[in-house]
Design a protein around this motif. Structure first.
Motif, PDB file in Angstrom:
ATOM      1  N   ALA A 174       0.745  -1.296   0.064  1.00  0.00           N
ATOM      2  CA  ALA A 174       0.014  -0.051   0.129  1.00  0.00           C
ATOM      3  C   ALA A 174       1.040   1.316  -0.099  1.00  0.00           C
ATOM      4  CB  ALA A 174      -0.927   0.003   1.256  1.00  0.00           C
ATOM      5  N   ALA A 175       0.683   1.903  -0.952  1.00  0.00           N
ATOM      6  CA  ALA A 175       1.474   3.435  -1.062  1.00  0.00           C
ATOM      7  C   ALA A 175       1.173   4.225   0.290  1.00  0.00           C
ATOM      8  CB  ALA A 175       1.238   4.181  -2.323  1.00  0.00           C
ATOM      9  N   THR A 176       2.161   5.093   0.578  1.00  0.00           N
ATOM     10  CA  THR A 176       1.730   5.772   1.911  1.00  0.00           C
ATOM     11  C   THR A 176       1.919   7.479   1.399  1.00  0.00           C
ATOM     12  OG1 THR A 176       4.179   6.077   2.257  1.00  0.00           O
ATOM     13  CG2 THR A 176       3.039   4.182   3.260  1.00  0.00           C
ATOM     14  N   GLY A 177       2.000   7.885   0.239  1.00  0.00           N
ATOM     15  CA  GLY A 177       2.018   9.251  -0.159  1.00  0.00           C
ATOM     16  C   GLY A 177       3.420   9.736  -0.111  1.00  0.00           C
ATOM     17  N   THR A 178       4.433   9.047   0.439  1.00  0.00           N
ATOM     18  CA  THR A 178       5.792   9.248   0.454  1.00  0.00           C
ATOM     19  C   THR A 178       6.636   8.558  -0.402  1.00  0.00           C
ATOM     20  OG1 THR A 178       5.642   9.880   2.929  1.00  0.00           O
ATOM     21  CG2 THR A 178       7.732   9.469   1.925  1.00  0.00           C
ATOM     22  N   ALA A 179       7.336   9.157  -1.075  1.00  0.00           N
ATOM     23  CA  ALA A 179       8.178   8.461  -2.075  1.00  0.00           C
ATOM     24  C   ALA A 179       9.139   7.445  -1.809  1.00  0.00           C
ATOM     25  CB  ALA A 179       9.039   9.544  -2.874  1.00  0.00           C
ATOM     26  N   ARG A 180       8.989   6.445  -2.412  1.00  0.00           N
ATOM     27  CA  ARG A 180       9.883   5.195  -2.073  1.00  0.00           C
ATOM     28  C   ARG A 180       9.554   4.635  -0.567  1.00  0.00           C
ATOM     29  NH1 ARG A 180      13.727   7.940  -5.118  1.00  0.00           N
ATOM     30  NH2 ARG A 180      14.888   8.585  -3.207  1.00  0.00           N
ATOM     31  N   PHE A 181       8.520   4.891  -0.153  1.00  0.00           N
ATOM     32  CA  PHE A 181       8.030   4.195   1.188  1.00  0.00           C
ATOM     33  C   PHE A 181       6.421   3.781   1.077  1.00  0.00           C
ATOM     34  CE2 PHE A 181       6.551   4.624   5.606  1.00  0.00           C
ATOM     35  CZ  PHE A 181       7.645   4.217   6.217  1.00  0.00           C
TER      36      PHE A 181
END
Length: 631
Positions: free
Chosen positions: A292-299
């Protein structure tokens, strides 16, 4: 000196002290003196080419060796019964003692004595020579008569107060062990010591100890610590995934995500929301991970479908793209090479990291544990049956076979719980003549620093006169022809060759001997070590050479702050040496103060082996007659 043993049928101390008996005793002691001179001259001629080249210390050493070639145990009580020296304290003055006995026996027989008016002065010359040599090596005398050497810890490079505290407590020689730290730290230690000497006005010599060829175990294989992701309740585990951390690690309980998985940046750049990855964990369990993406790049965060054990070998698969990748940054720790009595152990000649024994599914050993030896040249000398001790004698083994891979050992001595073999632990080969070069490449490099900054150099693992001559040659080449040398006696061969080792340097430069009791106990065994240390004390006194009593003096006190009765007794025995060495520890300053007090108290009662008959403080006897009681 192998000259045989002379024995005679001496009268017992209970026989009548007749004129004939005194005459007989005079003949015996006179003949003994002649044998001593003859043997000593022959030995020195063979060692030096000309016995006249020996100085007072070398000559007296030769005489003492010649004296001890005879079994004197029957003669000693006869001499004592006639009020004469029993030769038990003749180490520093062999001929002077024999000649004093002969003079008294001649007078008892009504003959004139041969002694000159200088006899009392000659009798004490050996003691004065030893005292003078002690002052030259260790500096000015101290009130309690015994100098104290302290091994400086690494902290002394940054803690000036620690060095000054040791100096004020009673340290008279500071030891820097070149097996540890670097010239950078050594220089700072010496700077702190010089400043402390100026502030306190105390004298303190600098002793630098060459590392020598201390044979040690090599590295053992590092095992990556797996990331253990637990199942908690009914909710699937959630982990963090990014390249923003260097490690894959557990983040601790109480956080929303308790684990972090570190991937390469190039891998993280290809990840996307709702992506599914599959893997098989270390326990063989198939697992699915949904990102799940968090909205922070590469996190990203990822939910797992069950607990998992992940390490550096776990391969993650993306079925959509066919990509496969590994995590990174796992903690490492050495594997445990743990052995028990009866186990086989392979000591390897290469630098492949050691590893534990390989077992089949039923627990049978397929391949014994392997431990590398950091000095591969020892295998050229090893033979079947040779004992090898590991980790300062904690593990005793014996060689079963030697081949191209190294040596196969059997563990014969270890505690009931077994013992783990760690990297950089000492290996002792008491019955194997290793014949390694006396000075390593590191030793030669360290000598460049030592001759510029130290007062004394400690020669580790010296074993022969040739070894001693090589060190002196290296010192001469560096313009340090008068550098003080302390030969450290650490092996069986060094004990046997001590007279030759001392003779090589006597009368050429200040010389001391260190009795390294720790290594000697491993090399000789504890029982033989007790006999060896007594022999070393006698031989050094005979050569008028000061000795350092080293290893584990007040060890528990220095390291743990407590003290045992056996350690107190051992410290009191150390008064027989000219210097006592303490090893480092968090309570070392307290240990120095207590040692000073012990030695000061013993100084009233003992000098070397001689009892000092100071008045007993517990007695209140008087020379005056007791008053008569009134009727």
């Amino acid at each position: 000196m192998n000259t045989g043993t002379h024995t005679s049928s001496y009268p017992t101390p209970t026989d009548t002290a007749s004129r004939a008996e005194i005459e007989w005793l005079l003949d015996e002691v006179t003949a003994l003196r002649e044998r001593v001179v003859r043997r000593a001259t022959t030995w020195l001629d063979s060692e030096l080419g000309d016995s006249s080249l020996a100085g007072p210390g070398g000559w007296n050493l030769a005489c003492y060796l010649a004296l001890r070639a005879d079994d004197l145990r029957t003669l000693q009580p006869v001499l004592a019964a006639h009020g004469l020296s029993s030769l038990g304290r003749s180490e520093s003055r062999v001929l002077a003692t024999l000649e004093a006995i002969i003079d008294l026996l001649r007078l008892a027989c009504g003959r004139p004595a041969d002694s000159a008016t200088e006899r009392p002065k000659e009798f004490l010359a050996g003691e004065r020579a030893l005292a003078c040599n002690t002052d030259r090596l260790f500096g000015p005398d101290v009130p309690h008569g015994v100098r104290i050497m302290v091994t400086l810890p690494t902290d002394a490079a940054d803690d000036a107060d620690l060095v000054e505290g040791l100096l004020r407590a009673g340290m008279t020689s500071a030891r820097i062990n070149c097996a540890h730290d670097t010239p950078k730290e050594w220089g700072r230690m010496i700077g702190h010591l010089q400043a402390a000497r100026e502030r306190t006005g105390c004298s303190c010599r600098i002793f630098m100890d060459l590392a020598g060829h201390k044979v040690r175990t090599g590295e053992v294989r590092q095992r990556h610590k797996p990331l253990e992701i637990d199942w908690e309740g009914t909710r699937a585990p959630v982990i963090e995934i990014s390249d923003g951390f260097l490690r894959s690690e557990s983040l601790g309980k109480g956080r929303k995500c308790s684990w972090h998985l570190a991937l390469e940046t190039s891998v993280v750049d290809r990840l996307y929301d709702h992506q599914e990855l599959y893997f098989v964990d270390r326990l063989g369990r198939e697992r699915r991970m949904r990102l799940a993406a968090t909205g922070t790049a590469r996190f990203f965060r990822a939910a797992l479908d069950g607990p998992a054990l992940i390490d550096q070998t776990t391969a993650f698969h993306d079925p959509a793209s066919g990509d496969q990748f590994l995590a990174r940054g796992f903690d490492t720790r050495p594997v445990k090479v743990h052995v028990f009595e009866g186990d086989r152990l392979r000591l390897t000649a290469d630098d492949t990291p050691g590893e534990p024994a390989r077992l089949d599914p039923t627990g049978n050993v397929i391949e014994p544990a392997r431990v590398p030896c950091a000095e591969p040249r020892v295998f050229e000398r090893l033979a079947v049956g040779d004992p090898i001790w590991i980790d300062d004698g904690k593990i005793g083994t014996r060689v079963l076979e030697v081949n191209a891979d190294g040596a196969l050992l059997i563990v014969e001595h270890v505690g009931p719980q077994g013992k783990s073999i760690k990297p950089d632990k000492g290996l002792n080969f008491p019955d194997t003549p290793l014949d390694l070069p006396p000075l390593s490449a590191k030793d030669l490099a360290d000598l460049d620093f030592i001759v510029q900054h130290a007062d004394m150099v400690g020669f580790s693992f010296v074993e022969s006169a040739d070894d001693m001559r090589q060190l002196m040659t290296e010192l001469d080449a560096r313009g340090a022809a008068r550098m003080h040398i302390v030969a450290k006696i650490e092996t069986r061969r060094a004990v046997a060759n001590l007279p030759d080792i001392m003779l090589a340097a006597l009368d050429q430069r200040p010389l001391g001997i260190m009795i390294a009791r720790g290594d000697l106990a491993v090399e000789l065994g504890p029982e033989e070590m007790i006999e060896a240390q007594e022999t070393l004390l006698m031989l050094t006194e005979a050569a008028h050479v000061p000795v350092i009593w080293a290893t584990q003096v007040l060890e528990t006190l220095a390291k743990k702050g407590t003290i045992s009765r056996p350690e107190l007794t051992d410290a009191a025995m150390a008064e027989r040496a000219e210097c006592v060495m303490l090893n480092k520890g968090p309570y070392i300053e307290r240990a120095v103060r207590i040692l000073v007090d012990i030695i000061h108290r013993m100084h009233r009662f003992q000098h070397k082996k001689t009892a000092q008959l100071a008045p007993l403080q517990c007695l209140t006897m008087s020379d005056e007659p007791a008053e008569r009681l009134a009727p």
